[in-house]
Every structure is written in C-alpha cells, then in structure tokens.
Design an enzyme around this catalytic site. Structure first.
Site, PDB file in Angstrom:
ATOM      1  N   HIS A  19       1.472   4.368  -2.952  1.00 35.80           N
ATOM      2  CA  HIS A  19       0.936   5.398  -4.300  1.00 35.80           C
ATOM      3  C   HIS A  19       1.905   6.288  -4.767  1.00 35.80           C
ATOM      4  CE1 HIS A  19      -3.109   4.992  -2.951  1.00 35.80           C
ATOM      5  NE2 HIS A  19      -2.461   5.139  -1.762  1.00 35.80           N
TER       6      HIS A  19
ATOM      7  N   ASP B 274       1.978   4.306   2.492  1.00 32.19           N
ATOM      8  CA  ASP B 274       1.367   4.632   1.901  1.00 32.19           C
ATOM      9  C   ASP B 274       1.710   5.961   0.440  1.00 32.19           C
ATOM     10  OD1 ASP B 274      -1.310   5.526   1.326  1.00 32.19           O
ATOM     11  OD2 ASP B 274      -2.382   6.534   2.884  1.00 32.19           O
ATOM     12  N   ASP B 275       1.963   7.243   1.482  1.00 30.25           N
ATOM     13  CA  ASP B 275       2.563   8.370   0.496  1.00 30.25           C
ATOM     14  C   ASP B 275       3.860   8.744   1.077  1.00 30.25           C
ATOM     15  OD1 ASP B 275       0.221   8.425  -0.990  1.00 30.25           O
ATOM     16  OD2 ASP B 275      -0.605   9.188   0.595  1.00 30.25           O
TER      17      ASP B 275
ATOM     18  N   HIS C 191      -9.738   0.600  -1.445  1.00 32.31           N
ATOM     19  CA  HIS C 191      -9.421   1.301   0.393  1.00 32.31           C
ATOM     20  C   HIS C 191     -11.020   0.942   0.644  1.00 32.31           C
ATOM     21  CE1 HIS C 191      -5.855   2.395  -1.358  1.00 32.31           C
ATOM     22  NE2 HIS C 191      -5.643   3.671  -0.647  1.00 32.31           N
TER      23      HIS C 191
ATOM     24  N   HIS D  49       1.102  -1.258  -0.096  1.00 36.35           N
ATOM     25  CA  HIS D  49      -0.048   0.097   0.204  1.00 36.35           C
ATOM     26  C   HIS D  49       1.025   1.322  -0.071  1.00 36.35           C
ATOM     27  CE1 HIS D  49      -4.212   1.974   1.442  1.00 36.35           C
ATOM     28  NE2 HIS D  49      -3.296   2.927   0.752  1.00 36.35           N
TER      29      HIS D  49
ATOM     30  N   GLU E 220     -11.904   2.990   5.261  1.00 35.46           N
ATOM     31  CA  GLU E 220     -10.858   4.025   6.022  1.00 35.46           C
ATOM     32  C   GLU E 220     -12.077   5.126   6.694  1.00 35.46           C
ATOM     33  OE1 GLU E 220      -9.041   5.964   2.297  1.00 35.46           O
ATOM     34  OE2 GLU E 220      -7.584   6.922   3.597  1.00 35.46           O
TER      35      GLU E 220
END
Ligand SMILES: [Zn+2]
Length: 344
Positions: A18, A276-277, A195, A16, A198
C-alpha cells in the site's frame, strides 16, 4: 553467499503493497511539518511507527494520508518506496493506493495520480523498476462510495492505473456489498482483486472469485478452513498475495511459526510474498522472505516457486510473463547453485 544474501538477490514481483503504508518515517515527519499536520509526541521519526495495537496503527495511517497533499508529495513517496524496493531486487510491483482517502481530504484525483505517475517514471528511469497502480475501495464506506470511486478512475484514465482492489476492515463489510463497483470496473477493462478472508470466513474468497470476478486474492488466510474451496483454488491456480509480518502482528498473535501461510502452501495453494506496509511494520521485501525461511521452514526451491507464482498472478501481458518466467527461473537456479556450492 548465505541464505539471506540469496533471498535479497533473487528477482521479485510484489502485488500487495500500500502506497500510504510505504511512507518512510522521516518523510512522514517532513511532510507533516510542511502541511501543518500535528503529530503525537516522539523523539525520533521511527517512534511514530511503534504501536501498541491496531487502533493506534490506523490512527497513524490516517495522519500519513493527511500529510501527503500536493503532486510532488505523491511523486516523492512513490519514488522513495520504489527506490527501496529496487534495492531488494523487486523488478515489478503492482501497488495499492486509496484515492478516496485523499479526495475526502480535498486532494483532487488528478493531483494524486499524476504525482504517483511522476514517481513511477522517475524510479523506472533511475533503477529500472516497473510499477502499476491499483485503486483501493474502502469497504467500510457505503457501496455507493466505492462505485463513485471506480467512476472517477474510469473518467480519468492513466496507463499506470490498471485495476481495483478492496481493503480496510473486513468484519461486517463483506465483498458482496461492492458487486456493482466491481461490475463497472470489469466493463471498463480494469483488473480486479480484493482483500478477502484476511479476518473473515472463507466464504469471502468464494464471493470475490464468483460474484466480483477477482483474478487473484489478497491474503485469504481463512480459506484453509473450507476444504472443498481450498482444493478448488489449488486446482484453478488462484494466486494468493500473502503478507507474513504485518498479518502475524495484527491477527496471529505475532506468531510467525503458526501463521496459516505455511498450511496454505502445504495444501497446494499458489502463494506469493509481499511486504504490505513496509516501514509501518518495520519490514522490507527481503525480510518477508527471511522470516518465511526461519519460522516456516521454506527452502530456496520454495521461494523460486513463490517468485514464479508472483509473475503468474501479475497483470503483465502474457509474452512478458512467459519471458520473465523463463529468464528469472534461470537466474534463480544459478543463485541456488551458488548458494549450495558455498554452503557445502
Ligand atoms: Zn493489504
């Protein structure tokens, strides 16, 4: 070796992350200059990744997407994030990207995916890290757009693109909107994830599993509000890809100690850890493990389990999964023994 070294050295899978959220600030500034994308005032590149709220974050995310335009840009951002991941001993990553965002900005699908492919191959050659891609549906768009995106993916097959996902704002955009896109993807052998829950009720997890056919769930924090569903997910061994730092910031008042992840694990859900980011939330693969140790009280043995959950939840072939489970468990056990010896 202390706990931080241990957490850096254990082998990792990430499911996970991006791509567009993984662009280093300095690279973002260089690419923006290259393509004439106007940026907000800033002293140093990292300042661009300081945001007061989610709206500013989304605005910056959009500017990053605008700054990535040609094949070499995609190669570069893919290579750089995989290089960083390899430094944290990530050995395999399944990474999201948003084809439609770039296509709407006039970047052909082929240009983007072939650049990404170049980056994956170069990173594997230089660092041994492996990576596959997941095309993300923007759930804020109408269902037809998601369906078209899946068609584009199917009509332009690449070995590196193995599944679809769904992201962007979950409130008011429930997963059932995209059942046709998911059915089409399944018919063509693509893997499925989304997703879910969330920032929405547990029902979305159930919809993703039963209607869309998802093989795992991204985030899923609100699932614990439904006891029966939680029990079912634990029994079926559904893997949840959790992201402590980014979601603590966005949804849980930046309070890592009260993040639902702790309760998810306590209730027997199969969680695995992701960033994630990473640069956009000033994190990296190891830092996510560190905050889970410090704020949630997880132990080295817990992390061993989370790593193995990551292998189970991945879309690697079964023989590779079995072999990695065996080899990595052995490797982590050795590191645990060393950690204990040096601590004690
Ligand atoms: Zn995400």
């Amino acid at each position: 070796m202390d706990l931080h070294d241990f957490l850096r050295r254990i082998p990792k899978v990430e499911l996970h992350v991006h791509l567009e959220g993984s662009v280093k600030a300095s690279t973002f500034v260089e690419l923006a200059r290259k393509h004439g994308v106007k940026l907000p005032p800033h002293d140093k590149p990292e300042d661009l990744y300081d945001y007061p709220d989610i709206y500013r974050f989304l605005q910056i995310y959009d500017l990053v997407a605008r700054a990535v335009r040609d094949r070499d840009d995609f190669r570069r951002i893919t290579y750089e994030t995989l290089q960083e991941a390899a430094e944290h001993n990530v050995r395999y990553r399944e990474m999201f990207w948003s084809p439609k965002v770039h296509m709407d900005l006039g970047v052909p699908y082929d240009t983007a995916i072939d650049g990404i492919r170049d980056g994956i191959r170069d990173a594997e050659r230089d660092y041994g890290i492996r990576c596959k891609m997941i095309a993300g549906i923007n759930r804020m768009e109408p269902p037809e757009k998601g369906f078209e995106m899946v068609k584009t993916v199917i009509e332009n097959p690449r070995d590196e693109l193995i599944g679809i996902g769904m992201d962007y704002a979950e409130a008011d955009n429930p997963p059932e909107k995209f059942w046709k896109a998911y059915r089409l993807a399944a018919q063509h052998g693509l893997h499925l994830t989304a997703h879910a829950s969330e920032d929405a009720p547990p029902r979305n997890v159930e919809t993703c599993l039963d209607l869309l056919g998802c093989e795992r769930i991204d985030h899923g924090y609100h699932v614990i509000e439904d006891e029966a569903l939680t029990r079912r997910c634990a029994e079926e061994g559904v893997v949840f890809t959790v992201c402590p730092i980014s979601t603590a910031w966005v949804y849980f008042g930046n309070n890592l100690a009260n993040h639902p992840i702790k309760e998810m694990a306590r209730r027997g859900l199969k969680i695995m850890v992701n960033c994630d980011d990473p640069p956009m939330f000033k994190t990296n693969p190891t830092k996510e493990y560190i905050v889970m140790a410090e704020y949630m009280g997880f132990s080295p043995a817990d992390f061993r389990e989370f790593v193995l959950n990551g292998i189970d939840g991945s879309w690697l072939d079964d023989p590779t999964k079995r072999r990695w489970r065996r080899e990595w468990a052995w490797e982590i056990d050795k590191l645990m023994a060393q950690l204990e010896k040096e601590a004690g």
